[in-house]
Design an enzyme around this catalytic site. Structure first.
Site, PDB file in Angstrom:
ATOM      1  N   GLU A 108       0.748  -1.332   0.148  1.00 57.53           N
ATOM      2  CA  GLU A 108      -0.070  -0.039  -0.063  1.00 57.53           C
ATOM      3  C   GLU A 108       0.840   1.251  -0.020  1.00 57.53           C
ATOM      4  OE1 GLU A 108      -2.753  -0.239   3.329  1.00 57.53           O
ATOM      5  OE2 GLU A 108      -3.804  -2.244   2.307  1.00 57.53           O
ATOM      6  N   HIS A 162      -8.105  10.331   2.861  1.00 54.78           N
ATOM      7  CA  HIS A 162      -7.749   9.415   1.962  1.00 54.78           C
ATOM      8  C   HIS A 162      -7.985   9.806   0.374  1.00 54.78           C
ATOM      9  CE1 HIS A 162      -7.629   5.441   0.107  1.00 54.78           C
ATOM     10  NE2 HIS A 162      -7.493   4.845   1.148  1.00 54.78           N
ATOM     11  N   ARG A 173       0.073   8.882   1.448  1.00 56.34           N
ATOM     12  CA  ARG A 173      -1.421   9.407   1.373  1.00 56.34           C
ATOM     13  C   ARG A 173      -1.743  10.733   1.296  1.00 56.34           C
ATOM     14  NH1 ARG A 173      -4.813   5.458   5.016  1.00 56.34           N
ATOM     15  NH2 ARG A 173      -4.320   3.863   3.608  1.00 56.34           N
ATOM     16  N   HIS A 183     -10.284  10.809   6.624  1.00 55.56           N
ATOM     17  CA  HIS A 183     -10.319   9.140   6.898  1.00 55.56           C
ATOM     18  C   HIS A 183      -9.753   8.847   8.133  1.00 55.56           C
ATOM     19  CE1 HIS A 183      -9.688   4.991   5.697  1.00 55.56           C
ATOM     20  NE2 HIS A 183      -8.433   5.298   5.774  1.00 55.56           N
ATOM     21  N   ARG A 206      -0.429   9.338   8.851  1.00 54.78           N
ATOM     22  CA  ARG A 206      -0.470   7.747   9.217  1.00 54.78           C
ATOM     23  C   ARG A 206       0.038   7.058   7.993  1.00 54.78           C
ATOM     24  NH1 ARG A 206      -3.736   3.815   8.615  1.00 54.78           N
ATOM     25  NH2 ARG A 206      -5.663   4.983   8.269  1.00 54.78           N
TER      26      ARG A 206
END
Ligand code: SIN
Length: 476
Positions: A108, A224, A270, A328, A363
């Site tokens: 990811e 997100h 992200r 998110h 994060r």
């Protein structure tokens, strides 16, 4: 014998409750079926592969977090990750495996190695919740009451010593406790575009702040980059694992959105991807996730995404999907140490409502379920060993949450936060929104909380991680 009260029955709350054995635990939840943990599509990041290492996981976590992380917390979390996966397996979580029987490891955003374990493909959160719920129901030391809200904290002799609950019929009950653990989740539902369920509205955070607990990093809200842009209170998430499996971000003409923006391209951290999508949208172009090249069995790997897309009339196997950034995950929250202790004696916070600094300013993907489980277990075990405080003879008082906004007020606030406190922020706009919330702060807990959030966003004048100040800028 007074119990430990745990508020919130998502993954963090249940892990805390289980680990607190043999101490008595009263687990309280407002709507266990609505916990955000159910929706988690990403898995658990853990350096389990021989070619991977805890040090590499630490580096990626720090890089995603813009080095704003607590190094001690990051080392602890990444070091705990393999044992956390093994513990979950002993609790009945069947992780996805490759044909040779080894754990299937995905990639990811922000990860330089394949280190994400999933269970049930993109239904990892739901699989873990079901396994832990079964354990909680069997656990003799846990009493679980669902359908009750906690709207006040009891403070005795300067120590948080209980809660007041209210059930659906409006009946209230006062419960004394040896300690109170908040596991009430995040605040994404305060934004008009979010991947979070309506219950992730910050009610627990607001109550603890009114009680005087110290916050940390409130300005850092993660967006997100790929929620399905279909409108509605909660947007379906299109997991980053799709990009790990070959999906690409493109504009309406099929041009790659991330070309030349970051060396990791579509799998950049992200915050960077979310900002890029936001900017392209602002220029008036379409933003799409093209997953038509993703190979393999969609039903097995991406059942949640497939079902959500089909429900909205898109077949991701044949059609590029319209996307938008969406609120998110809150990196900030109640300041805690690694054992979950807040600044108020007797009050603990685990999972998204707490902030031990592990996530920094942004994060890393799939570090949140990991932190919920590892942090909950650590806090629960610490509480089980903590001496029970002797009864004090000081004053008692209740700290109550303020009234709630009505539905129209909530809608207005969500729209405002989306417009002023989204992936890109600006000084005067933040100031004007803060003034609106300041003027109305006495009227509802949501406006008071929004005032605190906006103040933190104003005070952090530079761009860092997920907090991007257009008036200051920062390199992409
Ligand atoms: C995702 O699956 O893209 C989200 C995972 C996460 O929030 O870490």
């Amino acid at each position: 014998m007074k119990p430990i009260v745990v508020v919130g029955a998502g993954v963090a709350g249940m892990a805390t409750a289980l680990a607190a054995a043999p101490a008595r635990v009263l687990l309280l939840s407002r709507d266990a079926a609505g916990a955000a943990s159910w929706l988690a599509q990403g898995g658990i990041a853990a350096a389990m592969d021989a070619a991977d290492s805890v040090e590499s996981h630490v580096r990626d976590t720090l890089e995603a977090g813009a080095q704003h992380n607590s190094l001690e917390a990051v080392r602890w979390l990444c070091g705990e990750a393999p044992a956390t996966v093994r513990w979950l397996a002993t609790q009945g979580v069947a992780f996805d495996r490759a044909a040779d029987g080894t754990l299937a490891l995905g990639r990811e955003g922000g990860h330089h190695a394949a280190r994400i374990v999933h269970a049930g493909g993109d239904a990892t959160g739901a699989v873990i919740v079901q396994a832990l719920q079964a354990r909680v129901r069997q656990a003799g030391h846990v009493e679980w009451r669902d359908g009750v809200d906690v709207d006040a904290l009891l403070v005795h002799d300067g120590r948080v010593a209980g809660v007041r609950t209210r059930d659906g019929a409006g009946r209230s009950e006062e419960v004394e406790a040896t300690a109170v653990v908040l596991a009430t989740g995040g605040i994404g539902a305060l934004w008009a575009r979010t991947s979070n369920p309506p219950g992730a509205n910050g009610a627990g955070l607001a109550l603890a702040l009114v009680a005087g607990a110290f916050p940390r990093d409130l300005e850092f809200m993660q967006f997100h980059p790929t929620a399905l842009d279909v409108g509605g209170e909660r947007l379906p998430l299109l997991t980053e694992a799709l990009r790990g499996a070959g999906a690409r971000l493109v504009d309406g003409d099929g041009h790659a959105l991330m070309r030349g923006v970051h060396p990791l391209g579509d799998l950049a951290p992200r915050d960077i991807v979310a900002r890029r999508v936001w900017e392209v949208q602002r220029e008036g172009a379409a933003t799409l996730l093209d997953a038509t090249d993703v190979q393999g069995d969609w039903q097995r790997r991406f059942p949640t995404v497939l079902a959500a897309c089909l429900a909205h009339g898109f077949d991701p196997r044949t059609t590029p999907l319209p996307i938008t950034p969406a609120a998110h995950f809150h990196m900030g929250g109640l300041a805690t140490d690694l054992d979950g202790r807040t600044s108020l004696p007797g009050l603990y916070a685990v999972g998204e409502v707490g902030c031990n600094g592990v996530h920094g300013a942004n994060r890393l993907a799939s570090n949140s379920l990991l932190e919920a489980v590892a942090g909950g277990r650590r806090t629960g075990a610490d509480l089980a060993q903590s001496p029970i405080p002797p009864p004090g003879d000081g004053a008692w008082h209740w700290i109550e949450r303020e009234p709630s906004l009505d539905a129209e007020g909530v809608r207005t606030l969500r729209t405002m936060l989306w417009n002023v406190a989204g992936p890109v922020r600006e000084s005067t706009v933040l100031r004007d929104a803060w003034r609106i919330c300041r003027a109305a702060a006495e009227t509802s807990w949501q406006m008071r909380l929004a005032k605190r959030l906006l103040r933190a966003m104003r005070v952090r004048k530079e761009s860092l991680g997920a907090h991007y100040r257009e008036d200051r800028g920062c390199p992409m």
